[in-house]
Design a protein around this motif. Sequence first.
Motif, mmCIF file in Angstrom:
data_model
loop_
_atom_site.group_PDB
_atom_site.id
_atom_site.type_symbol
_atom_site.label_atom_id
_atom_site.label_comp_id
_atom_site.label_asym_id
_atom_site.label_seq_id
_atom_site.Cartn_x
_atom_site.Cartn_y
_atom_site.Cartn_z
ATOM 1 N N LYS A 268 -11.898 -2.434 -18.784
ATOM 2 C CA LYS A 268 -13.238 -2.694 -19.327
ATOM 3 C C LYS A 268 -14.131 -3.386 -18.299
ATOM 4 C CE LYS A 268 -12.042 -2.910 -24.253
ATOM 5 N NZ LYS A 268 -11.927 -3.778 -25.455
ATOM 6 N N THR A 269 -13.560 -4.336 -17.580
ATOM 7 C CA THR A 269 -14.336 -5.047 -16.567
ATOM 8 C C THR A 269 -14.814 -4.087 -15.479
ATOM 9 O OG1 THR A 269 -13.164 -7.125 -16.973
ATOM 10 C CG2 THR A 269 -14.264 -6.881 -14.832
ATOM 11 N N GLN A 270 -13.923 -3.203 -15.037
ATOM 12 C CA GLN A 270 -14.293 -2.262 -13.978
ATOM 13 C C GLN A 270 -15.329 -1.253 -14.460
ATOM 14 O OE1 GLN A 270 -13.555 -2.200 -10.640
ATOM 15 N NE2 GLN A 270 -15.093 -0.566 -10.677
ATOM 16 N N VAL A 271 -15.161 -0.734 -15.670
ATOM 17 C CA VAL A 271 -16.108 0.256 -16.192
ATOM 18 C C VAL A 271 -17.504 -0.358 -16.319
ATOM 19 C CG1 VAL A 271 -16.718 1.653 -18.202
ATOM 20 C CG2 VAL A 271 -14.376 1.657 -17.346
ATOM 21 N N LYS B 191 -18.765 -2.316 -14.285
ATOM 22 C CA LYS B 191 -19.347 -2.348 -12.939
ATOM 23 C C LYS B 191 -19.733 -0.949 -12.467
ATOM 24 C CE LYS B 191 -16.650 -6.415 -11.508
ATOM 25 N NZ LYS B 191 -15.593 -6.920 -10.593
ATOM 26 N N PHE B 192 -18.755 -0.041 -12.399
ATOM 27 C CA PHE B 192 -18.996 1.375 -12.082
ATOM 28 C C PHE B 192 -17.687 2.122 -12.302
ATOM 29 C CE2 PHE B 192 -17.643 -0.578 -8.112
ATOM 30 C CZ PHE B 192 -16.785 0.351 -7.531
ATOM 31 N N SER B 193 -17.805 3.430 -12.523
ATOM 32 C CA SER B 193 -16.616 4.223 -12.835
ATOM 33 C C SER B 193 -16.196 5.147 -11.701
ATOM 34 C CB SER B 193 -16.857 5.063 -14.102
ATOM 35 O OG SER B 193 -17.924 5.974 -13.896
ATOM 36 N N HIS B 194 -17.121 5.472 -10.786
ATOM 37 C CA HIS B 194 -16.766 6.410 -9.722
ATOM 38 C C HIS B 194 -17.827 6.412 -8.633
ATOM 39 C CE1 HIS B 194 -15.134 10.019 -7.771
ATOM 40 N NE2 HIS B 194 -16.372 10.476 -7.717
ATOM 41 N N VAL C 150 -11.182 -2.778 -4.970
ATOM 42 C CA VAL C 150 -9.965 -2.621 -5.789
ATOM 43 C C VAL C 150 -9.005 -1.621 -5.160
ATOM 44 C CG1 VAL C 150 -10.787 -3.397 -8.044
ATOM 45 C CG2 VAL C 150 -11.241 -1.033 -7.308
ATOM 46 N N ALA C 151 -9.529 -0.596 -4.478
ATOM 47 C CA ALA C 151 -8.647 0.367 -3.811
ATOM 48 C C ALA C 151 -7.947 -0.271 -2.620
ATOM 49 C CB ALA C 151 -9.433 1.595 -3.368
ATOM 50 N N GLY D 235 -7.742 7.635 -6.161
ATOM 51 C CA GLY D 235 -8.113 6.231 -6.047
ATOM 52 C C GLY D 235 -9.262 5.847 -6.935
ATOM 53 N N SER D 236 -9.350 6.445 -8.123
ATOM 54 C CA SER D 236 -10.386 6.072 -9.092
ATOM 55 C C SER D 236 -10.458 4.556 -9.225
ATOM 56 C CB SER D 236 -10.044 6.688 -10.454
ATOM 57 O OG SER D 236 -10.596 5.936 -11.515
ATOM 58 N N PRO D 237 -11.656 3.974 -9.176
ATOM 59 C CA PRO D 237 -11.754 2.511 -9.284
ATOM 60 C C PRO D 237 -11.224 1.985 -10.619
ATOM 61 C CG PRO D 237 -13.921 3.539 -9.418
ATOM 62 C CD PRO D 237 -12.969 4.599 -8.987
ATOM 63 N N VAL D 238 -11.397 2.764 -11.678
ATOM 64 C CA VAL D 238 -10.886 2.340 -12.980
ATOM 65 C C VAL D 238 -9.356 2.334 -12.970
ATOM 66 C CG1 VAL D 238 -10.853 2.842 -15.452
ATOM 67 C CG2 VAL D 238 -12.935 3.257 -14.122
ATOM 68 N N ALA D 239 -8.755 3.385 -12.416
ATOM 69 C CA ALA D 239 -7.304 3.447 -12.331
ATOM 70 C C ALA D 239 -6.756 2.382 -11.385
ATOM 71 C CB ALA D 239 -6.865 4.838 -11.889
ATOM 72 N N CYS D 240 -7.455 2.120 -10.286
ATOM 73 C CA CYS D 240 -7.022 1.057 -9.370
ATOM 74 C C CYS D 240 -7.010 -0.294 -10.080
ATOM 75 C CB CYS D 240 -7.935 0.995 -8.153
ATOM 76 S SG CYS D 240 -7.685 2.311 -6.943
ATOM 77 N N ALA D 241 -8.033 -0.559 -10.862
ATOM 78 C CA ALA D 241 -8.079 -1.817 -11.604
ATOM 79 C C ALA D 241 -6.921 -1.903 -12.591
ATOM 80 C CB ALA D 241 -9.417 -1.942 -12.333
ATOM 81 N N ALA D 242 -6.632 -0.787 -13.261
ATOM 82 C CA ALA D 242 -5.503 -0.758 -14.187
ATOM 83 C C ALA D 242 -4.192 -1.002 -13.448
ATOM 84 C CB ALA D 242 -5.459 0.583 -14.914
ATOM 85 N N ALA D 243 -4.026 -0.379 -12.294
ATOM 86 C CA ALA D 243 -2.791 -0.526 -11.523
ATOM 87 C C ALA D 243 -2.590 -1.967 -11.054
ATOM 88 C CB ALA D 243 -2.803 0.422 -10.330
ATOM 89 N N LEU D 244 -3.656 -2.626 -10.635
ATOM 90 C CA LEU D 244 -3.547 -4.028 -10.232
ATOM 91 C C LEU D 244 -3.107 -4.892 -11.414
ATOM 92 C CD1 LEU D 244 -6.711 -4.336 -7.974
ATOM 93 C CD2 LEU D 244 -4.322 -4.491 -7.225
ATOM 94 N N ALA D 245 -3.619 -4.589 -12.599
ATOM 95 C CA ALA D 245 -3.211 -5.330 -13.790
ATOM 96 C C ALA D 245 -1.744 -5.059 -14.119
ATOM 97 C CB ALA D 245 -4.104 -4.957 -14.972
ATOM 98 N N VAL D 246 -1.311 -3.805 -13.971
ATOM 99 C CA VAL D 246 0.088 -3.465 -14.224
ATOM 100 C C VAL D 246 1.007 -4.260 -13.302
ATOM 101 C CG1 VAL D 246 1.799 -1.621 -13.921
ATOM 102 C CG2 VAL D 246 -0.275 -1.194 -15.239
ATOM 103 N N LEU D 247 0.667 -4.341 -12.013
ATOM 104 C CA LEU D 247 1.491 -5.102 -11.083
ATOM 105 C C LEU D 247 1.566 -6.571 -11.486
ATOM 106 C CD1 LEU D 247 0.404 -3.547 -7.668
ATOM 107 C CD2 LEU D 247 2.579 -3.225 -8.847
#
Length: 426
Positions: free
Chosen positions: A66-69, A71-74, A84-85, A299-311
């Motif tokens: 939600k935070t990333q979206v 800001k921007f999605s792509h 984030v990438a 390397g979608s910014p939304v997916a990158c943000a999700a991946a950082l949260a997963v880690l």
Amino acid sequence: MNNQQLQDRKTKVIARGQGNMYPVYVERAVNSELWDVEGKRYIDFGTGIAVCNTGHSHPKVVAAVKTQVDKFSHTCVMVNPYEVAVELAEKLTAIAPGDSDKKAIFVSTGAEAVENCVKIARAHTGRRGVIAFNGGFHGRTNLTMALTGKILPYKNLFGPFPGDIFHAPFPMDCHDVSVKSSLKAIENLFKVDIAATDVAAIIVEPVQGEGGFYAAPPEFLQALRKICDQHGIVLIADEIQTGFGRTGKMFSFEHAGVEADLMTMAKGIAGGFPIAAVVGKSEIMDAPLPGGLGGTYGGSPVACAAALAVLDVIKEENLVNRSVQVGELFNQRLTELQSQFPKLIGDVRNQGSMIAIELVKEGDFEQPNPELTQAVIAKAAEYGLVLLACGFYSNVVRFLPALTISDELANEGLDKFTELFASVAK
């Protein structure tokens, strides 16, 4: 709108090749539970095929997205990149097994990651050949289908496939394929089909996914490392299904103490958001020229943000160790079930929370039982379960619970599975 109505709508507009196992349409999901559009609850032992290792809709992943979206999605990481990438690449290269300096690239799917590994290996070595293994699964694109070691349903009707792909047996003790015989087959390939000096890469799943959850013995992966070092071959670890804590290590290759040259990452990387990566030794990763790797959505910014949260979640909730505990619980319960049906359940096996039972006839591995397997899968929804099948002989039931599942919920689901199996077996 009920499940059947939605299934009727789907059948009219979505090609049959993209079929669905269950006519169960999900309305919401939390951690290890799903609810369909009719309000029925299911315990999820599939997690979207090992994607939601941190459970469905983990609050920290949802918040990061939600935070990333907002800001921007792509923008495309190849046009206007973003922090984030870079941060995700830093973290993935840090956690990848081995001491070598590493770099990463981002793509959208696991199959893309595999294809890019082959491209990078060929650019680095100047060679053409790739060796894969019987029963392996590497994707549904034309090249990755060629690498996949099983015809139905993945390769049937889709040829011709690219050349310079070769297969060797994967070691499976229960099917009388030893480490020695598998390694001998590779040596025979060098003598019969392609010179070792013309092989760019060997690609291997440390635990075969679609092939049946057979774990490669540590000595086998260690021997592959030696063969690759001896002949200048790139060793590719396909960790798409085994990564991110699934096997009781962050990556399965760690069980063998082996560092691959390149590795694929996807599925559990981002809690359900589509992103994949190749991580490998810097001098190999830099072989392609600028522009030779990439993709619009990689390397979608939304997916990158999700991946950082997963880690973060994996570390904060100690999910690598939790994977071991969940696997032990499942193994114990399924071994108890095996004792009740010794002629039907030939094997119970797991590496962490990659868990499987292999179904046979008369206790004989030479008589696989795909009919029973399909009957179990077909009735799972009636018992409020989501289950998956796999296997070279289509006779394996696999369990991929979220690493965040509670013991209470796991036992409830295993109680349901026991009832289901006893019902079908009789």
